[in-house]
Design a protein around this motif. Structure first.
Motif, PDB file in Angstrom:
ATOM      1  N   PHE A 196      18.359 -23.884  30.965  1.00  0.00           N
ATOM      2  CA  PHE A 196      17.724 -24.362  29.742  1.00  0.00           C
ATOM      3  C   PHE A 196      16.223 -24.090  29.841  1.00  0.00           C
ATOM      4  O   PHE A 196      15.541 -24.593  30.729  1.00  0.00           O
ATOM      5  CB  PHE A 196      17.949 -25.855  29.498  1.00  0.00           C
ATOM      6  CG  PHE A 196      17.169 -26.308  28.295  1.00  0.00           C
ATOM      7  CD1 PHE A 196      17.640 -26.031  27.022  1.00  0.00           C
ATOM      8  CD2 PHE A 196      15.924 -26.936  28.430  1.00  0.00           C
ATOM      9  CE1 PHE A 196      16.906 -26.387  25.891  1.00  0.00           C
ATOM     10  CE2 PHE A 196      15.183 -27.284  27.307  1.00  0.00           C
ATOM     11  CZ  PHE A 196      15.682 -27.010  26.045  1.00  0.00           C
ATOM     12  N   THR A 197      15.733 -23.271  28.945  1.00  0.00           N
ATOM     13  CA  THR A 197      14.301 -22.984  28.930  1.00  0.00           C
ATOM     14  C   THR A 197      13.848 -22.772  27.500  1.00  0.00           C
ATOM     15  O   THR A 197      14.619 -22.328  26.654  1.00  0.00           O
ATOM     16  CB  THR A 197      13.967 -21.747  29.798  1.00  0.00           C
ATOM     17  OG1 THR A 197      12.560 -21.511  29.740  1.00  0.00           O
ATOM     18  CG2 THR A 197      14.693 -20.495  29.324  1.00  0.00           C
ATOM     19  N   THR A 198      12.589 -23.131  27.241  1.00  0.00           N
ATOM     20  CA  THR A 198      12.025 -22.851  25.924  1.00  0.00           C
ATOM     21  C   THR A 198      10.960 -21.765  26.066  1.00  0.00           C
ATOM     22  O   THR A 198      10.192 -21.513  25.155  1.00  0.00           O
ATOM     23  CB  THR A 198      11.375 -24.123  25.331  1.00  0.00           C
ATOM     24  OG1 THR A 198      10.472 -24.646  26.297  1.00  0.00           O
ATOM     25  CG2 THR A 198      12.428 -25.163  24.985  1.00  0.00           C
ATOM     26  N   LYS A 199      10.935 -21.157  27.287  1.00  0.00           N
ATOM     27  CA  LYS A 199       9.876 -20.176  27.553  1.00  0.00           C
ATOM     28  C   LYS A 199      10.359 -18.756  27.330  1.00  0.00           C
ATOM     29  O   LYS A 199      11.562 -18.506  27.284  1.00  0.00           O
ATOM     30  CB  LYS A 199       9.385 -20.355  28.983  1.00  0.00           C
ATOM     31  CG  LYS A 199       8.759 -21.720  29.169  1.00  0.00           C
ATOM     32  CD  LYS A 199       8.413 -22.012  30.587  1.00  0.00           C
ATOM     33  CE  LYS A 199       8.045 -23.493  30.693  1.00  0.00           C
ATOM     34  NZ  LYS A 199       7.855 -23.909  32.070  1.00  0.00           N
ATOM     35  N   GLU A 200       9.387 -17.850  27.246  1.00  0.00           N
ATOM     36  CA  GLU A 200       9.757 -16.452  27.079  1.00  0.00           C
ATOM     37  C   GLU A 200      10.485 -15.966  28.323  1.00  0.00           C
ATOM     38  O   GLU A 200      10.332 -16.528  29.401  1.00  0.00           O
ATOM     39  CB  GLU A 200       8.497 -15.595  26.876  1.00  0.00           C
ATOM     40  CG  GLU A 200       7.892 -15.783  25.501  1.00  0.00           C
ATOM     41  CD  GLU A 200       6.407 -15.517  25.528  1.00  0.00           C
ATOM     42  OE1 GLU A 200       5.978 -14.623  26.285  1.00  0.00           O
ATOM     43  OE2 GLU A 200       5.680 -16.222  24.807  1.00  0.00           O
TER      44      GLU A 200
HETATM   45  N1  LIG Z   1       5.800 -30.915  31.498  1.00  0.00           N
HETATM   46  C1  LIG Z   1       6.569 -30.393  30.520  1.00  0.00           C
HETATM   47  N2  LIG Z   1       6.159 -30.440  29.221  1.00  0.00           N
HETATM   48  C2  LIG Z   1       6.918 -29.917  28.231  1.00  0.00           C
HETATM   49  N3  LIG Z   1       8.123 -29.341  28.430  1.00  0.00           N
HETATM   50  C3  LIG Z   1       8.600 -29.278  29.687  1.00  0.00           C
HETATM   51  C4  LIG Z   1       7.860 -29.792  30.803  1.00  0.00           C
HETATM   52  N4  LIG Z   1       8.583 -29.579  31.915  1.00  0.00           N
HETATM   53  C5  LIG Z   1       9.715 -28.965  31.530  1.00  0.00           C
HETATM   54  N5  LIG Z   1       9.737 -28.778  30.194  1.00  0.00           N
HETATM   55  C6  LIG Z   1      10.811 -28.151  29.411  1.00  0.00           C
HETATM   56  O1  LIG Z   1      11.956 -28.020  30.235  1.00  0.00           O
HETATM   57  C7  LIG Z   1      12.379 -26.670  30.278  1.00  0.00           C
HETATM   58  C8  LIG Z   1      13.039 -26.387  31.603  1.00  0.00           C
HETATM   59  O2  LIG Z   1      12.115 -26.414  32.655  1.00  0.00           O
HETATM   60  P1  LIG Z   1      12.465 -25.652  33.998  1.00  0.00           P
HETATM   61  O3  LIG Z   1      13.827 -26.064  34.459  1.00  0.00           O
HETATM   62  O4  LIG Z   1      11.359 -25.804  34.969  1.00  0.00           O
HETATM   63  O5  LIG Z   1      12.615 -24.156  33.532  1.00  0.00           O
HETATM   64  P2  LIG Z   1      11.461 -23.132  33.053  1.00  0.00           P
HETATM   65  O6  LIG Z   1      10.139 -23.684  33.461  1.00  0.00           O
HETATM   66  O7  LIG Z   1      11.816 -21.890  33.780  1.00  0.00           O
HETATM   67  O8  LIG Z   1      11.638 -23.016  31.572  1.00  0.00           O
HETATM   68  C9  LIG Z   1      11.120 -25.871  29.980  1.00  0.00           C
HETATM   69  O9  LIG Z   1      11.412 -24.596  29.454  1.00  0.00           O
HETATM   70  C10 LIG Z   1      10.425 -26.748  28.940  1.00  0.00           C
HETATM   71  O10 LIG Z   1      10.990 -26.585  27.673  1.00  0.00           O
END
Ligand SMILES: Nc1ncnc2c1ncn2[C@@H]1O[C@H](COP(=O)(O)OP(=O)(O)O)[C@@H](O)[C@H]1O
Ligand SMILES: [Mg+2]
Length: 383
Positions: free
Chosen positions: A329-333
């Motif tokens: 699960f990610t919201t990143k590129e």
């Molecule tokens: N400190 C934070 N603030 C906002 N969103 C967060 C934070 N930590 C995690 N997230 C959300 O949780 C998702 C999953 O995090 P992670 O498992 O570390 O995967 P990634 O960093 O590779 O996306 C992120 O893509 C983001 O949407």
């Protein structure tokens, strides 16, 4: 005359005995009249909700349901239909400051009150605070999910590995065959670099799903976090417009936790980097540590080192908050996140017998709370 008097005293005694019973229970006893106005609010209720009985008696019970009047109506309807309500779970609103989100999960059993002539005079609800129970239940579900996904992923990663190697090998071979200036070389480079990306991801996945036995030893959490801050320092922007301030507040005499340095380092790097990513326009990253001793248990086994990491970033949307520990699960590129950071972190903290929780408000920020048990054996103070 005399008999009457004795009876009156007896009644009074009886009354105060009942009162003692009701008020000795850690559960909440809340009675209302037929209009839903609170007529009794026990000591247990005061403890759970944080309100004083004198301020609550006379107010409508619907004020305390998160879903308000609708919930009160629903409960009344069920009461009339079935004569009682057992183990009904609902979110209720507690006093400001009692809990951060101001709600507790209550497990309610409600019955109708009748007077001696059989006339309905109100309701009596007995409520248990299920908030902690729900949290543990959610954590359990999460770990079950992770275990299944982990197994699947390990199998898949294994299967995918071989064909990937064949693709990579063949592309590299073709590359050698081609003249340097052949325009097709660029296309082959893309195939190679993309295949390498997949290989990297697969390797990461295998590392995650393979069980690495942690090596436990007494660990100074404050020092470990300072080291992680040094490691991540280059990732923290210091330019004026997008400066991230780091604020630490460590409890100095924090006892050692029993942990695997490498794994815990990985957890805090993941959380810090996520926080930095969440503050593209700058902000504050606050890290604090403290010793927590649950009030309900005197056993030293139940003591925790609590590490709180909060940012003033974009926050997590409520609909995503349940998913952030899910694998991928990610919201990143694509090239910024794999969605495995928190999955791995969750699993590591669990292997340490600890918990990891998150609270977040969109546009305000996010707070991760990691709790690691302090074991009596290693209960030496950090100098
Ligand atoms: N400190 C934070 N603030 C906002 N969103 C967060 C934070 N930590 C995690 N997230 C959300 O949780 C998702 C999953 O995090 P992670 O498992 O570390 O995967 P990634 O960093 O590779 O996306 C992120 O893509 C983001 O949407
Ligand atoms: Mg991450």
């Amino acid at each position: 005359m005399k008999i009457k008097e004795v009876r009156a005293i007896d009644n009074k005694r009886h009354e105060s005995y009942l009162e003692i019973l009701v008020n000795s229970s850690i559960d909440a006893f809340i009675a209302t009249d037929m209009k839903g106005i609170i007529t009794l609010f026990s000591k247990g209720a005061e403890d759970i909700f944080g309100y004083k009985a004198e301020n609550v008696v006379g107010t409508p019970i619907s004020d305390y349901y998160l879903k308000g009047k609708n919930e009160a109506k629903k409960i009344m309807k069920r009461l009339y239909e079935k004569g009682g309500l057992k183990n009904y779970e609902t979110e209720m609103i507690v006093e400001n400051g009692k809990r951060k989100d101001r709600t507790v999960t209550m497990n309610l059993s409600v019955s109708l009150l009748k007077d001696s002539s059989g006339e309905l005079i109100g309701t009596l609800g007995i409520g248990k605070d299920f908030t902690e129970f729900k949290r543990i239940e959610r954590q359990l579900q999460q770990s079950e999910k992770l275990a299944t996904v982990g197994e699947l992923a390990a199998g898949l990663a294994h299967e995918v590995g071989t064909p990937l190697n064949v693709i990579l090998g063949t592309a590299e071979y073709l590359m050698m065959e081609l003249e340097e200036d052949n325009p097709k070389a660029e296309d082959l480079k893309i195939i190679i670099s993309q295949t390498e990306n997949i290989t990297k991801l697969v390797r990461q996945l295998l590392r995650f799903s393979r069980y690495n036995q942690p090596e436990f030893k007494p660990t100074d959490i404050n020092a470990l976090i300072n080291d992680v801050l040094k490691l991540t320092d280059h990732q923290i922007p210091k330019k004026k417009i997008k400066e991230i301030k780091v604020v630490t507040d460590f409890q100095q005499d924090l006892p050692m936790v029993t942990g695997d340095d490498n794994q815990l380092t990985q957890v805090f790097i993941n959380i810090f980097v996520n926080a930095v990513h969440a503050m593209p326009c700058g902000g504050t990253l606050s890290i604090s540590t403290r010793l927590v001793k649950p009030s309900f248990s005197a056993s030293s086994h139940d003591r925790f080192a609590e590490i709180s990491i909060s940012d003033t970033g974009i926050g997590v949307h409520p609909q995503n908050i349940q998913r952030i520990f899910d694998p991928f699960f990610t919201t990143k590129e694509v090239d910024k996140g794999t969605g495995l950071g928190l999955t791995v972190s969750h699993r590591i903290i669990e292997d340490h017998g600890g918990t990891i929780d998150v609270e977040s408000n969109v546009d305000e920020g996010t707070r991760f709370i990691v709790r690691l048990p302090i074991h009596a054996r290693e209960d030496t103070n950090v100098k």
